[in-house]
Write an enzyme that holds these catalytic residues in place. Structure first.
Site, PDB file in Angstrom:
ATOM      1  CG  ASP A  27      -1.823   1.228   1.254  1.00 35.61           C
ATOM      2  OD1 ASP A  27      -2.941   1.130   0.735  1.00 35.61           O
ATOM      3  OD2 ASP A  27      -1.396   2.280   1.796  1.00 35.61           O
ATOM      4  CE  LYS A  61      -3.895   4.934   0.636  1.00 32.68           C
ATOM      5  NZ  LYS A  61      -2.527   4.403   0.555  1.00 32.68           N
ATOM      6  CE1 TYR A  76       0.380   7.999   2.392  1.00 34.67           C
ATOM      7  CE2 TYR A  76       0.906   5.722   1.881  1.00 34.67           C
ATOM      8  CZ  TYR A  76       0.052   6.650   2.426  1.00 34.67           C
ATOM      9  OH  TYR A  76      -1.127   6.227   3.003  1.00 34.67           O
ATOM     10  CG  HIS A  91      -4.866   9.928   0.228  1.00 35.79           C
ATOM     11  ND1 HIS A  91      -3.529   9.785  -0.029  1.00 35.79           N
ATOM     12  CD2 HIS A  91      -5.006   9.574   1.511  1.00 35.79           C
ATOM     13  CE1 HIS A  91      -2.890   9.365   1.045  1.00 35.79           C
ATOM     14  NE2 HIS A  91      -3.782   9.239   2.003  1.00 35.79           N
TER      15      HIS A  91
END
Length: 326
Positions: free
Chosen positions: A55, A89, A60, A122
């Site tokens: 994931d 996402k 990120y 997200h």
């Protein structure tokens, strides 16, 4: 929704679109601070331990290193692309129709993949697009947009139709937002990813999703003990879920670690769970959750710890009408 426990680490659950999703995945939030070799090593260690679900997310800022790990293991013949379930996402600055495929394509390029198994919106809240800024600000305040998440979902449906994503879902939505989306969508969300753990049980959301055949993924299953200090809520912040006496006593009884008990708590309910770790021995330990069962008394005791406490909030967007944590 059908959960199957077999003899492999990659036990799976069937999504409402027919795809199968491994119930245990490697979470990678907050991994961008690691040296690149450490993050790549953590993903490679997870694959070696049997993980087939990774994931990540555009925001990120770690997808290049995850892509290197995936490519390395594929080139070694350890895995094939079809063996893996990769999740990313859509970030909030890319909610405009023309930006949705741009965000996806950037993730695909960084991950060195042709498609994603699951793509999530997200947040329901959009942010203004200002270059490559993840959190655009003016005078110290985050700039939000008024784009409707229902319109964003139409773009998500187009991505699924294109074949670049196999399944689509949402993250950080509440029940009212899910209800509204379901009344207006063509393709229902296959998955919703939210914070879940015994301090934040969210029984109403769990039951609602089960009634609508939407699979839940639990992030921060340990209460996010390594979260940034700015997310702490003060001296009463119950941020040591792994040390809670109820959790540690159940772990002692089953001769398991507190982390294994907290992961089993979700998996036993048919909830996907994505613990984050960069330590190979912890990554391996987290796979050892399929050889024991929590009793009804154990489950009730863990649910009894609920205090409606969230480790992860996004208070800078609290004034937005689509803020989900209300």
């Amino acid at each position: 929704m059908y959960f199957m426990e077999d003899t492999q680490v990659a036990r799976t659950i069937q999504l409402n679109d027919g795809a199968r999703m491994p119930v245990l995945g490697l979470g990678t939030w907050k991994s961008s601070h690691l040296p690149r070799t450490s993050l790549q090593g953590a993903v490679e260690a997870a694959i070696a331990a049997g993980y087939r679900h990774i994931d990540t997310a555009y925001c990120y800022c770690n997808e290049v290193d995850i892509g290197k790990a995936l490519r390395s293991k594929m080139q070694q013949g350890i895995i094939r692309r079809e063996d893996m379930f990769i999740v990313s996402k859509l970030w909030c600055t890319h909610h405009a129709p023309e930006d949705i495929p741009v965000c996806l394509n950037k993730s695909l390029k960084d991950l060195q993949l042709d498609y994603l198994d699951l793509y999530l919106m997200h947040f329901p809240v959009g942010l203004k697009k200002m270059g490559d800024e993840l959190y655009p600000k003016k005078d110290g305040r985050i700039l939000t947009s008024d784009i409707d998440y229902v319109d964003v979902w139409k773009g998500m449906e187009a991505l699924k139709a294109s074949g670049k994503v196999k399944s689509i879902g949402v993250s950080n939505f509440n029940i009212l937002q899910l209800e509204r989306l379901l009344t207006m969508c063509t393709v229902p969300p296959a998955v919703i990813q939210v914070e879940l753990h015994p301090y934040m049980v969210q029984t109403d959301l769990v039951e609602y999703c089960k009634s609508k055949n939407i699979t839940l993924t639990a992030y921060s299953p340990f209460g996010s003990p390594a979260r940034p200090p700015e997310l702490s809520t003060g001296d009463t912040d119950p941020h040591k879920l792994l040390e809670d006496p109820v959790v540690t006593e159940i772990a002692r009884k089953h001769r398991k670690s507190p982390a294994q008990v907290l992961l089993r708590y979700h998996v036993q309910q048919g909830i996907v769970v994505i613990p984050k770790s960069d330590k190979p021995h912890r990554i391996l330990e987290n796979t050892k959750i399929f050889n024991f069962n929590l009793t009804e008394e154990d489950m009730a005791a863990l649910r009894g710890l609920d205090r409606g406490w969230k480790a992860c909030v996004f208070e800078d967007i609290k004034s937005h009408p689509y803020y989900p944590f209300v």
